[in-house]
Design a protein around this motif. Structure first.
Motif, PDB file in Angstrom:
ATOM      1  N   LEU A 161      56.339  15.546  51.328  1.00 25.20           N
ATOM      2  CA  LEU A 161      56.950  16.873  51.443  1.00 25.20           C
ATOM      3  C   LEU A 161      56.054  17.957  50.858  1.00 25.20           C
ATOM      4  O   LEU A 161      56.111  19.112  51.289  1.00 25.20           O
TER       5      LEU A 161
ATOM      6  N   ILE B  38      67.541  14.171  52.642  1.00 20.60           N
ATOM      7  CA  ILE B  38      66.426  13.439  52.038  1.00 20.60           C
ATOM      8  C   ILE B  38      66.896  12.510  50.924  1.00 20.60           C
ATOM      9  O   ILE B  38      66.563  11.316  50.901  1.00 20.60           O
TER      10      ILE B  38
ATOM     11  N   PHE C 250      57.832  10.220  49.092  1.00 18.69           N
ATOM     12  CA  PHE C 250      58.451  11.353  49.774  1.00 18.69           C
ATOM     13  C   PHE C 250      58.023  12.672  49.134  1.00 18.69           C
ATOM     14  O   PHE C 250      57.837  13.674  49.828  1.00 18.69           O
TER      15      PHE C 250
ATOM     16  N   LEU D  88      67.646   9.571  53.734  1.00 21.45           N
ATOM     17  CA  LEU D  88      66.306   9.053  54.008  1.00 21.45           C
ATOM     18  C   LEU D  88      65.773   8.169  52.885  1.00 21.45           C
ATOM     19  O   LEU D  88      65.219   7.089  53.140  1.00 21.45           O
TER      20      LEU D  88
END
Length: 220
Positions: free
Chosen positions: A77, A7, A73, A11
């Motif tokens: 998440l 992540i 994000f 990402l």
């Protein structure tokens, strides 16, 4: 660790450099909100100063709320972890004769009665705070009941996750979402509902942690 690396190091940079959600206009890591041009969001422009309510027309004429890619994000998440904690089930275990184990019946019922009295008093005071004082907190009584119900439902799965991983997931994202849909345009009600729903679980977990310590120390 693998998830963290994927992540944070893959990402997030890819999403930023491909300008996902207009990421390059805003800081890479920030918990603040921004306007369309990357400037800090002027919240006072979208609030009715008399009622302290959300002004939809002012919002449409100003700018939608924008987040940094890191915060995007984070929210995504958060919903993912919410789904996972909802499916958490407590595995049964057999009692053992460990020296650290003893029956909670030794406490009697007086401690439970005290807790119930405190709960009742806190509920009454919460209703007075929200429905009284000229309803400045904007949250109706049913919001308190709903927040208490959420706390009651999620204390067990969150407690299990906290006990097994030493990480305590919060309810802040889902509480904001729920009251935002049920009672839109009331920012103070949103904050109050979030507080009653989230902090109640946090305090319950802390209380259980103290009980656990007393359990191991055989405090009676």
């Amino acid at each position: 660790m693998a998830g963290f690396i994927i992540i944070v190091y893959i990402l997030l940079p890819v999403a930023y450099w491909t300008n996902s959600y207009g990421a390059k206009k805003f800081p890479f890591i920030s918990s603040h909100v921004f306007s369309y041009d990357g400037q800090p969001y002027n919240i006072s422009r979208i609030l009715n100063t008399k009622t302290f309510s959300f002004d939809q027309e002012a919002y449409d004429s100003y700018s939608k709320v924008n987040l940094s890619i890191f915060f995007v994000f984070t929210y995504g998440l958060s919903f993912a972890t919410f789904a996972s904690r909802s499916s958490t089930k407590n595995s049964s275990s057999k009692a053992n004769n460990s020296i650290s184990m003893f029956s909670s019946d030794q406490f009697g019922c007086k401690h439970e009665i005290c807790s119930e009295i405190i709960l009742a008093v806190a509920f009454v005071l919460s209703v007075i705070a929200c429905e009284g004082l000229d309803k400045q907190l904007q949250l109706p009584y049913w919001g308190i009941i709903l927040a208490m119900a959420l706390a009651f439902i999620f204390t067990l799965p969150i407690g299990i996750i906290t006990a097994t991983t030493n990480q305590e997931p919060g309810l802040n994202v889902i509480t904001e979402l729920i009251i935002g849909y049920l009672y839109p345009g009331k920012p103070l009600a949103n904050v109050a509902f979030k507080t009653y729903g989230t902090i109640s679980v946090t305090q319950a977990i802390m209380f259980l942690s103290d009980f656990k310590l007393g359990h191991y120390m055989k405090v009676q």
